[in-house]
Design a protein around this motif. Structure first.
Motif, mmCIF file in Angstrom:
data_model
loop_
_atom_site.group_PDB
_atom_site.id
_atom_site.type_symbol
_atom_site.label_atom_id
_atom_site.label_comp_id
_atom_site.label_asym_id
_atom_site.label_seq_id
_atom_site.Cartn_x
_atom_site.Cartn_y
_atom_site.Cartn_z
ATOM 1 N N SER A 5 0.648 -1.171 -0.081
ATOM 2 C CA SER A 5 0.052 0.123 0.072
ATOM 3 C C SER A 5 0.852 1.201 0.199
ATOM 4 O O SER A 5 0.627 2.361 -0.656
ATOM 5 N N ARG A 6 2.105 1.093 0.706
ATOM 6 C CA ARG A 6 2.829 2.382 0.765
ATOM 7 C C ARG A 6 3.586 2.580 -0.234
ATOM 8 O O ARG A 6 3.724 3.619 -1.012
ATOM 9 N N ASP A 7 3.967 1.443 -1.198
ATOM 10 C CA ASP A 7 4.746 1.482 -2.382
ATOM 11 C C ASP A 7 3.548 2.103 -3.665
ATOM 12 O O ASP A 7 4.258 3.019 -4.467
ATOM 13 N N PHE A 8 2.421 1.599 -3.541
ATOM 14 C CA PHE A 8 1.423 2.252 -4.410
ATOM 15 C C PHE A 8 1.367 3.674 -4.112
ATOM 16 O O PHE A 8 1.092 4.556 -5.129
ATOM 17 N N ASP A 9 1.282 4.091 -2.776
ATOM 18 C CA ASP A 9 1.066 5.666 -2.554
ATOM 19 C C ASP A 9 2.205 6.333 -3.062
ATOM 20 O O ASP A 9 1.946 7.333 -3.806
ATOM 21 N N VAL A 10 3.454 5.793 -3.040
ATOM 22 C CA VAL A 10 4.607 6.653 -3.480
ATOM 23 C C VAL A 10 4.280 6.736 -4.887
ATOM 24 O O VAL A 10 4.753 7.730 -5.610
ATOM 25 N N ASP A 11 4.195 5.433 -5.752
ATOM 26 C CA ASP A 11 3.952 5.646 -7.053
ATOM 27 C C ASP A 11 3.075 6.804 -7.480
ATOM 28 O O ASP A 11 3.158 7.467 -8.575
ATOM 29 N N LEU A 12 1.891 6.673 -6.933
ATOM 30 C CA LEU A 12 0.853 7.565 -7.308
ATOM 31 C C LEU A 12 1.136 9.009 -6.993
ATOM 32 O O LEU A 12 0.729 9.963 -8.048
ATOM 33 N N MET A 13 1.875 9.043 -5.852
ATOM 34 C CA MET A 13 2.148 10.834 -5.486
ATOM 35 C C MET A 13 3.285 10.886 -6.273
ATOM 36 O O MET A 13 3.301 12.235 -6.825
ATOM 37 N N GLN A 14 4.216 10.337 -6.708
ATOM 38 C CA GLN A 14 5.077 10.818 -7.839
ATOM 39 C C GLN A 14 4.550 10.819 -9.060
ATOM 40 O O GLN A 14 5.208 11.754 -9.786
ATOM 41 N N ARG A 15 3.535 10.301 -9.667
ATOM 42 C CA ARG A 15 3.068 10.611 -10.754
ATOM 43 C C ARG A 15 2.361 11.986 -10.428
ATOM 44 O O ARG A 15 2.192 12.748 -11.501
ATOM 45 N N CYS A 16 1.763 12.131 -9.621
ATOM 46 C CA CYS A 16 0.934 13.596 -9.295
ATOM 47 C C CYS A 16 1.947 14.778 -9.384
ATOM 48 O O CYS A 16 1.772 15.918 -9.799
ATOM 49 N N ILE A 17 3.198 14.658 -8.652
ATOM 50 C CA ILE A 17 4.226 15.606 -8.567
ATOM 51 C C ILE A 17 4.630 15.843 -9.858
ATOM 52 O O ILE A 17 5.081 16.969 -10.484
ATOM 53 N N ALA A 18 4.865 14.621 -10.929
ATOM 54 C CA ALA A 18 5.421 14.817 -12.294
ATOM 55 C C ALA A 18 4.354 15.532 -12.949
ATOM 56 O O ALA A 18 4.630 16.462 -13.951
ATOM 57 N N LEU A 19 2.907 15.331 -12.872
ATOM 58 C CA LEU A 19 1.958 15.903 -13.415
ATOM 59 C C LEU A 19 1.957 17.584 -13.217
ATOM 60 O O LEU A 19 1.722 18.363 -13.788
ATOM 61 N N ALA A 20 2.151 17.827 -11.900
ATOM 62 C CA ALA A 20 2.245 19.119 -11.403
ATOM 63 C C ALA A 20 3.334 19.904 -12.150
ATOM 64 O O ALA A 20 3.327 21.115 -12.450
ATOM 65 N N GLY A 21 4.565 19.269 -12.363
ATOM 66 C CA GLY A 21 5.596 19.801 -13.162
ATOM 67 C C GLY A 21 5.359 20.142 -14.389
ATOM 68 O O GLY A 21 5.585 21.394 -14.949
ATOM 69 N N SER A 22 4.477 19.195 -15.096
ATOM 70 C CA SER A 22 4.042 19.633 -16.421
ATOM 71 C C SER A 22 2.949 20.648 -16.313
ATOM 72 O O SER A 22 2.956 21.542 -17.364
ATOM 73 N N SER A 23 2.202 20.966 -15.379
ATOM 74 C CA SER A 23 1.027 21.973 -15.243
ATOM 75 C C SER A 23 1.870 23.203 -15.241
ATOM 76 O O SER A 23 1.624 24.254 -15.930
ATOM 77 N N ALA A 24 2.987 23.222 -14.492
ATOM 78 C CA ALA A 24 3.907 24.455 -14.413
ATOM 79 C C ALA A 24 4.565 24.922 -15.591
ATOM 80 O O ALA A 24 4.588 26.025 -16.105
ATOM 81 N N ASN A 25 4.931 24.081 -16.349
ATOM 82 C CA ASN A 25 5.374 24.308 -17.635
ATOM 83 C C ASN A 25 4.462 24.839 -18.705
ATOM 84 O O ASN A 25 4.862 25.343 -19.656
#
Length: 206
Positions: A5-25
């Motif tokens: 569950s922790r690993d899944f959360d990390v994967d999804l939050m890292q996806r969210c962070i990368a997405l936020a980076g594209s939003s800033a771009n």
């Protein structure tokens, strides 16, 4: 089980962070939201406020709309991930969509729907309006907050220093703390939500 569950959360939050980076771009603020249901990715969205010229198009609200198109109005078995604590507007939408779990990075002491306005944790909503609101979701705050702080600093170092100085977005003292009484994915918590959902659905049909 908890490790997975922790690993899944990390994967999804890292996806969210990368997405936020594209939003800033794309000229938006570095906000993003990802929704998962039953251990699988469901949908995601960046902030759309500037591009759509609409103050209501926060990442969480847009993602919730997408999820409900796919899954229907009841998202009680879903988790929403957000780079920053959902604001009051997004928090009401999260509660009405019956999201079962909220995971976010940085706190927002002045605008947050959890630390400032206590909408996400408000048990009164479900006590008075059980037809609309399920019990408060499990909340995990401060998740991967270091990576999110780095994202904001890379986005605009000067603005990030102002944000930190004013305390607009802050981290937890203990990363990844949960305000839920039950552990993530616990059978008891899931069963309680399921029973409450079924009861509310029956009430709505009367």
């Amino acid at each position: 089980m908890l490790r997975a569950s922790r690993d899944f959360d990390v994967d999804l939050m890292q996806r969210c962070i990368a997405l936020a980076g594209s939003s800033a771009n794309e000229g938006e603020y570095p906000f993003a939201a990802v929704i998962a249901g039953n251990g699988s990715f469901l949908c995601e969205s960046t902030n759309k406020v500037k591009s759509d010229h609409d103050v209501n198009r926060h990442a969480e609200v847009v993602a919730l709309s997408k999820a409900q198109l796919v899954r229907g109005m009841n998202l009680s078995d879903c988790t929403i991930y957000s780079t920053v604590e959902p604001c009051a507007q997004c928090s009401y939408a999260i509660r009405e969509a019956r999201i079962g779990r909220v995971v976010y990075g940085l706190k927002s002491p002045f605008m947050g729907g959890h630390s400032r306005w206590n909408i996400l944790s408000d048990m009164g909503l479900s006590a008075v309006l059980p037809e609309v609101f399920l019990p408060a979701p499990e909340i995990v705050s401060g998740f991967l907050q270091g990576e999110i702080e780095t994202l904001f600093e890379q986005w605009n170092p000067l603005i990030w220093q102002v944000i930190k100085k004013r305390g607009i977005f802050v981290g937890n003292t203990g990363e990844g703390s949960s305000t839920s009484a039950a552990p993530p994915g616990s059978v008891g918590a899931g069963l309680a939500r399921l029973l409450r959902t079924r009861l509310v659905d029956l009430i709505r049909q009367i």
